[in-house]
Structure formats: C-alpha cells, structure tokens
Design a protein around this motif. Sequence first.
Motif, PDB file in Angstrom:
ATOM      1  N   PRO A  33       9.886  40.557  25.703  1.00  0.00           N
ATOM      2  CA  PRO A  33       9.193  39.766  26.731  1.00  0.00           C
ATOM      3  C   PRO A  33       8.643  38.451  26.171  1.00  0.00           C
ATOM      4  O   PRO A  33       8.160  38.402  25.041  1.00  0.00           O
ATOM      5  N   ARG A  34       8.771  37.409  26.962  1.00  0.00           N
ATOM      6  CA  ARG A  34       8.245  36.102  26.564  1.00  0.00           C
ATOM      7  C   ARG A  34       6.823  35.960  27.083  1.00  0.00           C
ATOM      8  O   ARG A  34       6.433  36.631  28.030  1.00  0.00           O
ATOM      9  N   PRO A  35       6.069  35.032  26.495  1.00  0.00           N
ATOM     10  CA  PRO A  35       4.708  34.819  26.984  1.00  0.00           C
ATOM     11  C   PRO A  35       4.731  34.228  28.395  1.00  0.00           C
ATOM     12  O   PRO A  35       5.715  33.630  28.824  1.00  0.00           O
ATOM     13  N   HIS A  36       3.634  34.389  29.094  1.00  0.00           N
ATOM     14  CA  HIS A  36       3.506  33.897  30.464  1.00  0.00           C
ATOM     15  C   HIS A  36       3.825  32.402  30.547  1.00  0.00           C
ATOM     16  O   HIS A  36       4.419  31.934  31.513  1.00  0.00           O
ATOM     17  N   SER A  37       3.451  31.655  29.539  1.00  0.00           N
ATOM     18  CA  SER A  37       3.657  30.205  29.555  1.00  0.00           C
ATOM     19  C   SER A  37       5.121  29.810  29.474  1.00  0.00           C
ATOM     20  O   SER A  37       5.477  28.674  29.778  1.00  0.00           O
ATOM     21  N   ALA A  38       5.990  30.732  29.077  1.00  0.00           N
ATOM     22  CA  ALA A  38       7.414  30.428  28.968  1.00  0.00           C
ATOM     23  C   ALA A  38       8.180  30.709  30.264  1.00  0.00           C
ATOM     24  O   ALA A  38       9.375  30.491  30.328  1.00  0.00           O
ATOM     25  N   GLU A  39       7.492  31.169  31.283  1.00  0.00           N
ATOM     26  CA  GLU A  39       8.128  31.438  32.573  1.00  0.00           C
ATOM     27  C   GLU A  39       8.704  30.131  33.121  1.00  0.00           C
ATOM     28  O   GLU A  39       7.996  29.122  33.181  1.00  0.00           O
ATOM     29  N   PRO A  40       9.979  30.105  33.488  1.00  0.00           N
ATOM     30  CA  PRO A  40      10.591  28.862  33.970  1.00  0.00           C
ATOM     31  C   PRO A  40       9.798  28.192  35.102  1.00  0.00           C
ATOM     32  O   PRO A  40       9.727  26.973  35.162  1.00  0.00           O
TER      33      PRO A  40
END
Length: 73
Positions: free
Chosen positions: A52-59
């Motif tokens: 899982p990527r951090p929330h800030s990496a959400e497109p």
Amino acid sequence: MTTDPNMTATLSDSEVDTLIRRAGLSPDAELRSALHASWTHAAQVTSAVRKPRPHSAEPAHVFALPVPPEQQL
C-alpha cells in the motif's frame, strides 16, 4: 523482492485444509491437490504485488490542472 513472513512457500496438508475451510470451499480431491500445488506460485505472486502507498500518493491527491497563462502570477 520481499515476502510476507506469514506466507511460506510450502504448506502442510492440514494448513491447506484450514485455508480451504476458511474460504468456504469444498473441493474434490483433485482440486484440493491442485490448490496445494499452486500455493508456491501464489506466495511468489503475492510477494511481488506492491505494498500500500501512503495517502498522499493517491492519484486524486496529486493531480493538478495546469494554470492558464493569463492566470499565472
């Protein structure tokens, strides 16, 4: 490539039976054998899937429209 410590490459027959029961399946002996044989491949694929990527990496959070030239400061 990192692997999940909970996902070992080999499972005993009882561990396979436990996973099959948890999934709510009731396979015949042939399918059960195939599920057991495919576990090694499933473990390799799972370890290759990105974490899982951090929330800030959400497109949706990183997308920005360019500012038109007439509105640039």
